[in-house]
Design an enzyme around this catalytic site. Sequence first.
Site, PDB file in Angstrom:
ATOM      1  N   HIS A 202      48.093  11.942  -3.254  1.00  0.00           N
ATOM      2  CA  HIS A 202      48.324  11.139  -4.464  1.00  0.00           C
ATOM      3  C   HIS A 202      47.069  10.922  -5.296  1.00  0.00           C
ATOM      4  O   HIS A 202      47.021   9.999  -6.092  1.00  0.00           O
ATOM      5  CB  HIS A 202      48.899   9.779  -4.079  1.00  0.00           C
ATOM      6  CG  HIS A 202      50.268   9.863  -3.480  1.00  0.00           C
ATOM      7  ND1 HIS A 202      51.413   9.634  -4.197  1.00  0.00           N
ATOM      8  CD2 HIS A 202      50.669  10.199  -2.238  1.00  0.00           C
ATOM      9  CE1 HIS A 202      52.471   9.798  -3.414  1.00  0.00           C
ATOM     10  NE2 HIS A 202      52.042  10.139  -2.212  1.00  0.00           N
TER      11      HIS A 202
ATOM     12  N   LYS B 245      47.409  -1.541 -15.496  1.00  0.00           N
ATOM     13  CA  LYS B 245      47.254  -0.671 -14.321  1.00  0.00           C
ATOM     14  C   LYS B 245      45.974  -1.096 -13.618  1.00  0.00           C
ATOM     15  O   LYS B 245      45.222  -1.921 -14.145  1.00  0.00           O
ATOM     16  CB  LYS B 245      47.176   0.794 -14.732  1.00  0.00           C
ATOM     17  CG  LYS B 245      46.211   1.093 -15.902  1.00  0.00           C
ATOM     18  CD  LYS B 245      46.279   2.532 -16.348  1.00  0.00           C
ATOM     19  CE  LYS B 245      47.386   2.832 -17.318  1.00  0.00           C
ATOM     20  NZ  LYS B 245      48.147   4.015 -17.016  1.00  0.00           N
ATOM     21  N   ARG B 246      45.701  -0.570 -12.418  1.00  0.00           N
ATOM     22  CA  ARG B 246      44.437  -0.877 -11.768  1.00  0.00           C
ATOM     23  C   ARG B 246      43.277  -0.530 -12.695  1.00  0.00           C
ATOM     24  O   ARG B 246      43.366   0.440 -13.466  1.00  0.00           O
ATOM     25  CB  ARG B 246      44.303  -0.089 -10.455  1.00  0.00           C
ATOM     26  CG  ARG B 246      45.174  -0.605  -9.322  1.00  0.00           C
ATOM     27  CD  ARG B 246      44.844  -2.038  -8.929  1.00  0.00           C
ATOM     28  NE  ARG B 246      43.580  -2.151  -8.242  1.00  0.00           N
ATOM     29  CZ  ARG B 246      43.433  -2.303  -6.921  1.00  0.00           C
ATOM     30  NH1 ARG B 246      44.499  -2.373  -6.136  1.00  0.00           N
ATOM     31  NH2 ARG B 246      42.245  -2.402  -6.377  1.00  0.00           N
TER      32      ARG B 246
ATOM     33  N   LYS C 298      40.555   5.618 -15.620  1.00  0.00           N
ATOM     34  CA  LYS C 298      41.708   5.199 -16.422  1.00  0.00           C
ATOM     35  C   LYS C 298      41.278   4.720 -17.808  1.00  0.00           C
ATOM     36  O   LYS C 298      42.095   4.468 -18.678  1.00  0.00           O
ATOM     37  CB  LYS C 298      42.495   4.106 -15.699  1.00  0.00           C
ATOM     38  CG  LYS C 298      43.164   4.599 -14.403  1.00  0.00           C
ATOM     39  CD  LYS C 298      43.979   3.504 -13.760  1.00  0.00           C
ATOM     40  CE  LYS C 298      44.478   3.825 -12.360  1.00  0.00           C
ATOM     41  NZ  LYS C 298      45.695   4.646 -12.342  1.00  0.00           N
TER      42      LYS C 298
ATOM     43  N   THR D  13      52.848   6.569 -12.965  1.00  0.00           N
ATOM     44  CA  THR D  13      54.261   6.199 -12.945  1.00  0.00           C
ATOM     45  C   THR D  13      54.535   5.051 -13.910  1.00  0.00           C
ATOM     46  O   THR D  13      55.672   4.867 -14.332  1.00  0.00           O
ATOM     47  CB  THR D  13      54.694   5.767 -11.524  1.00  0.00           C
ATOM     48  OG1 THR D  13      53.694   4.894 -11.011  1.00  0.00           O
ATOM     49  CG2 THR D  13      54.847   6.957 -10.610  1.00  0.00           C
TER      50      THR D  13
ATOM     51  N   LYS E  79      57.940   4.005 -16.568  1.00  0.00           N
ATOM     52  CA  LYS E  79      58.642   2.726 -16.715  1.00  0.00           C
ATOM     53  C   LYS E  79      58.679   2.325 -18.196  1.00  0.00           C
ATOM     54  O   LYS E  79      59.689   1.856 -18.702  1.00  0.00           O
ATOM     55  CB  LYS E  79      57.938   1.635 -15.888  1.00  0.00           C
ATOM     56  CG  LYS E  79      57.932   1.951 -14.398  1.00  0.00           C
ATOM     57  CD  LYS E  79      56.899   1.126 -13.628  1.00  0.00           C
ATOM     58  CE  LYS E  79      56.628   1.770 -12.274  1.00  0.00           C
ATOM     59  NZ  LYS E  79      55.429   1.224 -11.617  1.00  0.00           N
TER      60      LYS E  79
END
Length: 829
Positions: free
Chosen positions: A373, A565-566, A571, A676, A680
Site C-alpha cells: 500500500h 488526509k494524514r 501529500k 481513497t 469518497k
Amino acid sequence: IDRAIVEFEGDFFIKRFFVTDSHGNKIEDLENLERIKRALAEAIGGDGDGTVSVVKSTANRGIVVRRAGLVEGFGERKAKAERMFSLMDGFLKNDPFSLQKDILHHVEYTVARSRFNFDDYEAYQEGDAALGNGGLARFSACQMDSLATLDYPAWGYGLRYEYGLFRQIIVDGFQHEQPDYWLNFGNPWEIERIHVTYEVKFYGTVEDVDRNGEKHEVWIPGETVEAVAYDNPIPGYGTRNTINLRLWAAKPSNHFDLEAYNTGDYINSIVNRQRTESISNVLYPDDRSHQGKEMRLKQQYFFVSASLQDIIRRFKEAHNNFDELPEKVALHLNDTHPSLSIAEIMRILVDEEQLDWNKAWNIVCKIFSFTTHTVVAEGLEKIPTDLLGSLLPRHLQILYKINSNFMEELKKRIGLDYNRLSRMSIVEEGAVKSIRMANLSIICSHTVNGVSKLHSDTLKMRTFKDFYELWPEKFQYTTNGVTQRRWIVVSNPSLCALLSKWLGTEAWIRNADLLTGLRDHVDNTGFRHEWKMVKRLNKMRLAEYIETMSGVKVSLDAMFDVQVKRIHEYKRQLLNIFGIIHRYDCLKNMDKNDRTKVVPRVCIIGGKAAPGYEIAKKIIKLCHAVAEKINNDADIGDLLKLVFIPDYNVSVAEMVIPGADLSQHLSTAGHEASGTGSMKFLMNGCLLLATADGSTVEIIEEIGSDNLFLFGAKVQEVAELREKGGALKVPLQFARVLRMVRDGYFGDKDYFKSLCDTVEVGNDFYLLGSDFGSYLEAQAAADKAFVEPEKWTKMSILSAAGSGRFSSDRTIREYAERTWKIDPCQCPF
Ligand code: 6GP
C-alpha cells in the site's frame, strides 16, 4: 428550547446535560437529576418522567441509545440493526441484551414523545474505533463491508488496541496528542469470546531434538501470553451474510509461574504478568516509518500467531490432510504488517505438524497473496535481525532458510549477478542487518498486488523491478475502492434519497455501477436543482460544525475547498497553504472593484501528523498562523477563510466530505499508491483538483478530464525534474510566498525556517516549486467553473455518476475472482 442533549459517563452517571435553543445555542448546564427532570419536562412539554426513567436505566449506555438510533432509522438500516441484535443474542446465551430490548421499547416510546434527535445522541455516545492510522486501515474497513455484502466467506483479523490513534488537539496552533482510551465504557458492538484463546510465545532458545533418528530444531519459548478473541460482527447490506472481524487482546497467561513460586516473589510475578498485557495496548501512530521497536514486532507476532492458530484449528476441525490447505484457505497479506505469518506457518507445519520442509513450502506458497500500500521508501518494513533473533529465535532460523533456498534457486536463474542477488535477498546486510518484509512477502505470495494501475506500474518498473523480471505473472493490480454504504448512505442521507429517486431504485446501494444512470438526467433542470439543494444542505451542516469547532462563521455561497488526509510532505498540504497565501496576497493587492469578481472560498484543511514527524507538525502550525492572519482581516471578509478542522477521523469525514464543493489531492506524481479519499468525494459530487497520481489516473478515464482540475508534473517527468535540482525553474509567485513566510509575515519566522528550507530550490524533493504554476492555473480554472453554477453542477453530477467503478464492491469482486479464487456463499438461514 429546541433540543435536550444528554451526555453519559459510565453506566448510570450523567456527565452533562444541556438544552439548546433553536439556533443550537446552549441554554444552561444542568447537573443534577431533579433539574434535568424539570428541564426535560419543559423541553418536551410533558411530565418528563418517561424520558428520565430511560436516562436512568440506560445501564449499558451506548448500546441502548445507539440501537435506538438505528432502530429508528429507515428500512434497510432498521433491518440491519435488528439482524445485528438477533445475531448478538445468538452469540450470548445468557442474553443480557434482552434486558436492553425492554429498555429499547422505552426509548422508542420516549423518542416518539420527545422529538429527540437521535443523531445527536449517536455523536455523543459512540466514538470512532480508531484502530488504524489512515488510508490502509480505512480501506480495510470498506473491504470488510463489501466482503459481507457480496456474501464472501471471509474473516478479518486485527488487534484490539486499547488506545486507538491519538486524538489531535490544537493549542496555539500546535498539534498535541491525547490518548484515545476508547474502551473506557466498553464497546457495545463486540463480543468477548472467553473460550477462544490461544497461547502466544516469545523469546527462549532453539534446541536440537532427535525425531526418528533425525535432528530437528525445536523452539523452547521463554514467555507466554494469552490472546483472547473479541468478535465484531460485520453485517452485509441486503443479505443475511454477516462476517466477523476478530480482534485479539493480550492477557497474562494462566501458566503456573514456577520461578515466582520458587523465589516467593509474588509481587514481581504480578508486575511481570501485567507487562504482557501491554502488547495490545497501543496503536503505533506513524503510518509510514517503522523504527524497529520491539513492542511493534511483538504486536505483529502476537496478531499473526493467534490468527494462524485460529485458522489452522478451524481447518483441522474438518480436514486432516494439509495438502487440502490451499484449496480451503486463502491468506491475504494486507501490507507487510502480518508477513511474519509466512515464517509462523512454516514453523507450525514443519516443527509441530512434522511436514517435510519442501512439502510445507509448496503448500504455503499457494496460500498467500500480498498487497502493498505504499511507494514511500520508509514504508517498506525492515526488521533488525538481532531484535527478531532475540524475540523469535526459531523464526529467524526459518527466515534464513527460506532465504538461502531462494538465493540458490535465484542463482540458477540469473547467475552470479551479486548486486541483483543482494537487492532481492530477504536479508539486508549493512550497518543494521535486517529482514526485508516486502521481499519475503513477494517470494512467498502467488500474487503481488498494487492498489492502482499507476502504483502497480511503479512497483514493476521501480520498487520491485528485479522481482517483476523474475516473475512477471505474479504482478497484478486491483484498484482500491470505498463502500457507498458508508460514504453515501450513512454519511449523506439526502444524497442517498435523491439518487434513489432519480435512478428509480435503491439497487445502486448494492450495485454502484448503476450510478452511471445519473448521466441520463444531467440535462434535467429539476434534477440539477435538487442536486444543488442537497449540496447546500450538507454545506449548512458543515458550516455549523466549523463554527462550533473554530468559531469562524463561513458563507454558504463560498466554494468549500477541502484537503483532509494524514499530513505528509508528499501529500503537499504545503502547496495548498502556499496557494492560499498567494490568493490572500492577490486579494490584498487588488482593486476593490475587481474583488467583486472573486469567488469567495472557505479553505478547509484537516489531518493528523505522526507525533515524531516535525515537518508535518510545522505544516499544521503554519496553517493556523495563516488562518489567524486571514480570518481576522476584516478587509478580506468572506472572500477568503481558512479553517483547520482538528482531529480528522471517520466521523469528521462523514460530515466534511458531503459538504465539500472542491477537494484537493496534491501528491507529487508517483507517491500516492492509490488514494481513497478522492473516491469518497467523487461519490458525493465533489469536484477534484488533483495531480495525475494513484487512482486519479483511472478516475480521469471514468469521468473525463473535463470534469476535474488536473495539474502538475506527470510521473514520467518527476525524475527528470529532480535531476535538474538547483537549475529548476520556479515561478515568481512561489518565491514571493516563500519569502513572506521566511520574513515572518505570519509570525514565528525562526520556527518556520526549517520548513521553508525543505522547499527551497535545489532541496525541493516533492517539487512544490515546479508544480506551483500549474497548481495556480488549476485553481483559477476551478474558480471560473464555480461562477457558472449550472456547469459546475453538471460536473458534480458527472463526477458522482462515474464513481461506481470506485466502489469497494468492485475491488472485492476482483480480489475474489482473480486472487483468492473464491465464490460467494450465501448464508443458509
Ligand atoms: C495507504 C496509501 O498511502 C494510499 O494511497 C492508499 O489508498 C491506501 O493505503 C489504501 O491502499 N497506505 C497506508 O495507509 C499505509 O500505511 C503502509 O501504508
